[in-house]
Design a protein around this motif. Structure first.
Motif, PDB file in Angstrom:
ATOM      1  N   LYS A   1       0.828  -1.213   0.000  1.00  0.00           N
ATOM      2  CA  LYS A   1       0.000   0.000   0.000  1.00  0.00           C
ATOM      3  C   LYS A   1       0.866   1.270   0.000  1.00  0.00           C
ATOM      4  O   LYS A   1       0.655   2.168  -0.817  1.00  0.00           O
ATOM      5  N   ASP A   2       1.824   1.311   0.916  1.00  0.00           N
ATOM      6  CA  ASP A   2       2.674   2.515   0.984  1.00  0.00           C
ATOM      7  C   ASP A   2       3.491   2.680  -0.294  1.00  0.00           C
ATOM      8  O   ASP A   2       3.625   3.786  -0.822  1.00  0.00           O
ATOM      9  N   SER A   3       4.022   1.560  -0.809  1.00  0.00           N
ATOM     10  CA  SER A   3       4.825   1.627  -2.037  1.00  0.00           C
ATOM     11  C   SER A   3       3.980   2.124  -3.206  1.00  0.00           C
ATOM     12  O   SER A   3       4.437   2.944  -4.012  1.00  0.00           O
ATOM     13  N   LEU A   4       2.751   1.620  -3.287  1.00  0.00           N
ATOM     14  CA  LEU A   4       1.864   2.018  -4.382  1.00  0.00           C
ATOM     15  C   LEU A   4       1.542   3.508  -4.291  1.00  0.00           C
ATOM     16  O   LEU A   4       1.586   4.228  -5.312  1.00  0.00           O
ATOM     17  N   LEU A   5       1.255   3.974  -3.091  1.00  0.00           N
ATOM     18  CA  LEU A   5       0.912   5.393  -2.936  1.00  0.00           C
ATOM     19  C   LEU A   5       2.120   6.268  -3.270  1.00  0.00           C
ATOM     20  O   LEU A   5       1.969   7.310  -3.908  1.00  0.00           O
ATOM     21  N   ASP A   6       3.299   5.835  -2.866  1.00  0.00           N
ATOM     22  CA  ASP A   6       4.509   6.602  -3.203  1.00  0.00           C
ATOM     23  C   ASP A   6       4.709   6.655  -4.711  1.00  0.00           C
ATOM     24  O   ASP A   6       4.990   7.701  -5.282  1.00  0.00           O
ATOM     25  N   ALA A   7       4.568   5.482  -5.353  1.00  0.00           N
ATOM     26  CA  ALA A   7       4.820   5.404  -6.799  1.00  0.00           C
ATOM     27  C   ALA A   7       3.771   6.177  -7.597  1.00  0.00           C
ATOM     28  O   ALA A   7       4.066   6.669  -8.689  1.00  0.00           O
ATOM     29  N   ALA A   8       2.565   6.275  -7.055  1.00  0.00           N
ATOM     30  CA  ALA A   8       1.477   6.936  -7.798  1.00  0.00           C
ATOM     31  C   ALA A   8       1.287   8.389  -7.369  1.00  0.00           C
ATOM     32  O   ALA A   8       0.450   9.097  -7.943  1.00  0.00           O
ATOM     33  N   ARG A   9       2.078   8.835  -6.401  1.00  0.00           N
ATOM     34  CA  ARG A   9       1.839  10.141  -5.765  1.00  0.00           C
ATOM     35  C   ARG A   9       1.700  11.285  -6.774  1.00  0.00           C
ATOM     36  O   ARG A   9       0.713  12.026  -6.763  1.00  0.00           O
ATOM     37  N   ALA A  10       2.683  11.418  -7.673  1.00  0.00           N
ATOM     38  CA  ALA A  10       2.669  12.559  -8.597  1.00  0.00           C
ATOM     39  C   ALA A  10       1.466  12.474  -9.537  1.00  0.00           C
ATOM     40  O   ALA A  10       0.807  13.488  -9.808  1.00  0.00           O
ATOM     41  N   ARG A  11       1.162  11.276 -10.002  1.00  0.00           N
ATOM     42  CA  ARG A  11       0.061  11.142 -10.972  1.00  0.00           C
ATOM     43  C   ARG A  11      -1.289  11.296 -10.293  1.00  0.00           C
ATOM     44  O   ARG A  11      -2.265  11.725 -10.913  1.00  0.00           O
ATOM     45  N   LEU A  12      -1.373  10.945  -9.025  1.00  0.00           N
ATOM     46  CA  LEU A  12      -2.615  11.193  -8.280  1.00  0.00           C
ATOM     47  C   LEU A  12      -2.800  12.697  -8.072  1.00  0.00           C
ATOM     48  O   LEU A  12      -3.911  13.226  -8.217  1.00  0.00           O
ATOM     49  N   ALA A  13      -1.681  13.372  -7.764  1.00  0.00           N
ATOM     50  CA  ALA A  13      -1.752  14.819  -7.558  1.00  0.00           C
ATOM     51  C   ALA A  13      -2.220  15.520  -8.831  1.00  0.00           C
ATOM     52  O   ALA A  13      -3.034  16.445  -8.794  1.00  0.00           O
ATOM     53  N   GLU A  14      -1.726  15.051  -9.997  1.00  0.00           N
ATOM     54  CA  GLU A  14      -2.158  15.616 -11.289  1.00  0.00           C
ATOM     55  C   GLU A  14      -3.673  15.538 -11.452  1.00  0.00           C
ATOM     56  O   GLU A  14      -4.282  16.372 -12.099  1.00  0.00           O
ATOM     57  N   ARG A  15      -4.263  14.476 -10.871  1.00  0.00           N
ATOM     58  CA  ARG A  15      -5.716  14.275 -10.968  1.00  0.00           C
ATOM     59  C   ARG A  15      -6.463  14.993  -9.855  1.00  0.00           C
ATOM     60  O   ARG A  15      -7.662  14.802  -9.686  1.00  0.00           O
ATOM     61  N   GLY A  16      -5.731  15.730  -9.007  1.00  0.00           N
ATOM     62  CA  GLY A  16      -6.385  16.437  -7.905  1.00  0.00           C
ATOM     63  C   GLY A  16      -6.775  15.521  -6.768  1.00  0.00           C
ATOM     64  O   GLY A  16      -7.645  15.854  -5.966  1.00  0.00           O
ATOM     65  N   CYS A  17      -6.130  14.349  -6.709  1.00  0.00           N
ATOM     66  CA  CYS A  17      -6.457  13.396  -5.640  1.00  0.00           C
ATOM     67  C   CYS A  17      -5.428  13.529  -4.513  1.00  0.00           C
ATOM     68  O   CYS A  17      -4.236  13.398  -4.730  1.00  0.00           O
ATOM     69  N   ARG A  18      -5.910  13.814  -3.329  1.00  0.00           N
ATOM     70  CA  ARG A  18      -5.023  13.955  -2.165  1.00  0.00           C
ATOM     71  C   ARG A  18      -4.725  12.603  -1.542  1.00  0.00           C
ATOM     72  O   ARG A  18      -5.600  11.740  -1.494  1.00  0.00           O
ATOM     73  N   ILE A  19      -3.498  12.427  -1.040  1.00  0.00           N
ATOM     74  CA  ILE A  19      -3.163  11.235  -0.264  1.00  0.00           C
ATOM     75  C   ILE A  19      -3.034  11.674   1.187  1.00  0.00           C
ATOM     76  O   ILE A  19      -2.298  12.624   1.491  1.00  0.00           O
ATOM     77  N   VAL A  20      -3.756  11.005   2.055  1.00  0.00           N
ATOM     78  CA  VAL A  20      -3.780  11.418   3.452  1.00  0.00           C
ATOM     79  C   VAL A  20      -2.476  11.044   4.164  1.00  0.00           C
ATOM     80  O   VAL A  20      -1.980   9.929   4.013  1.00  0.00           O
ATOM     81  N   ARG A  21      -1.957  11.967   4.940  1.00  0.00           N
ATOM     82  CA  ARG A  21      -0.804  11.680   5.805  1.00  0.00           C
ATOM     83  C   ARG A  21      -1.369  11.205   7.147  1.00  0.00           C
ATOM     84  O   ARG A  21      -2.041  11.970   7.850  1.00  0.00           O
ATOM     85  N   ARG A  22      -1.107   9.950   7.481  1.00  0.00           N
ATOM     86  CA  ARG A  22      -1.690   9.380   8.698  1.00  0.00           C
ATOM     87  C   ARG A  22      -0.879   9.744   9.938  1.00  0.00           C
ATOM     88  O   ARG A  22       0.290  10.089   9.834  1.00  0.00           O
ATOM     89  N   VAL A  23      -1.538   9.634  11.085  1.00  0.00           N
ATOM     90  CA  VAL A  23      -0.861   9.781  12.373  1.00  0.00           C
ATOM     91  C   VAL A  23      -0.756   8.378  12.962  1.00  0.00           C
ATOM     92  O   VAL A  23      -1.758   7.658  13.043  1.00  0.00           O
ATOM     93  N   ILE A  24       0.457   7.961  13.324  1.00  0.00           N
ATOM     94  CA  ILE A  24       0.671   6.588  13.792  1.00  0.00           C
ATOM     95  C   ILE A  24       1.551   6.599  15.045  1.00  0.00           C
ATOM     96  O   ILE A  24       2.512   7.374  15.119  1.00  0.00           O
ATOM     97  N   THR A  25       1.226   5.718  15.980  1.00  0.00           N
ATOM     98  CA  THR A  25       2.045   5.627  17.201  1.00  0.00           C
ATOM     99  C   THR A  25       3.277   4.756  16.950  1.00  0.00           C
ATOM    100  O   THR A  25       3.471   3.721  17.577  1.00  0.00           O
ATOM    101  N   ARG A  26       4.042   5.192  15.975  1.00  0.00           N
ATOM    102  CA  ARG A  26       5.293   4.525  15.628  1.00  0.00           C
ATOM    103  C   ARG A  26       6.380   5.567  15.759  1.00  0.00           C
ATOM    104  O   ARG A  26       6.099   6.763  15.604  1.00  0.00           O
TER     105      ARG A  26
END
Ligand SMILES: Nc1ncnc2c1ncn2[C@@H]1O[C@H](COP(=O)(O)OP(=O)(O)O)[C@@H](O)[C@H]1O
Ligand SMILES: O=P(O)(O)OC[C@H]1O[C@H](OP(=O)(O)OP(=O)(O)O)[C@H](O)[C@@H]1O
Length: 187
Positions: A16-41
């Motif tokens: 999932k993370d790899s896919l979102l990273d790889a698709a990030r720029a092309r999703l942004a071109e489409r106006g699709c936001r990727i959420v930055r999660r908050v994690i107890t890590r």
């Protein structure tokens, strides 16, 4: 018109993370936001795609209403910032790295949810988790057992689009974009 909430789920290690990273720029071109999660890590192990906080900080944020969605899994707490509701109301598509265990609750809050299930064969999954080298062997076995509990029921659930990531990541990126553009079935 309100934007779409796109809920990407799949086993730990499915990519999932790899896919979102790889698709990030092309999703942004489409106006699709990727959420930055908050994690107890720890901050070092969450990377750019998330904000690492302590359990105490997470509890305070949760109590203050900072999250539109939150869940616990694999000994961690995850929060999706409530800003997503503003983005959706403004007509923007929003993509969340979600949880299979929290799908039913997420659907209650977002009935128009588009659910994408990333799939990978269990043997490949094990190899990927080992190669990632982030978890102990015991934690990897727990993740694989968790996956076995979910995979049968979800793969045949209505309203869940399958996205196979057993092959090259670039191919999965194309499938994801095709699916969001409505040009093809997701699988
Ligand atoms: N299509 C792919 N082919 C080969 N390796 C992949 C692929 N997708 C992801 N990986 C690798 O698998 C591991 C798990 O991916 P990751 O994105 O961390 O999964 P998740 O976010 O679902 O837990 C990582 O080491 C990543 O580099
Ligand atoms: O209910 P499940 O579908 O099993 O999901 C539980 C959690 O595991 C994944 O997180 P994360 O990206 O932290 O997984 P990782 O530990 O493999 O990186 C997923 O995004 C959920 O937050």
């Amino acid at each position: 018109m309100a934007g779409r909430l796109i809920y990407l789920i799949g086993p730990s290690g499915s990519g999932k993370d790899s896919l979102l990273d790889a698709a990030r720029a092309r999703l942004a071109e489409r106006g699709c936001r990727i959420v930055r999660r908050v994690i107890t890590r720890s901050p070092e192990s969450v990377g750019e795609a998330a904000q690492g906080v302590s359990p105490g900080q997470f509890a305070v944020m949760d109590a203050e209403g900072a999250f539109a969605l939150s869940w616990q899994a694999n000994g961690l707490s995850y929060g999706i910032p409530r800003e997503i509701d503003d983005w959706l109301a403004a007509g923007e598509d929003v993509l969340v790295n979600g949880s299979r265990g929290h799908l039913a609750q997420t659907r209650l809050r977002y009935p128009r949810l588009l659910v994408l299930l990333l799939t990978v064969e269990q043997a490949v999954l094990r190899q990927r988790l080992l190669a990632r080298g982030r978890e102990s062997l015991a934690d990897i076995d727990e993740r694989l057992a968790r996956n076995a509990r979910f995979s049968e029921s979800l793969a045949s659930a209505p309203g869940v689009f399958l996205l196979d990531n057993s092959g090259p990541l670039e191919r999965t990126v194309e499938r994801l974009l095709g699916c969001l553009d409505g040009q093809s079935a997701c699988a």
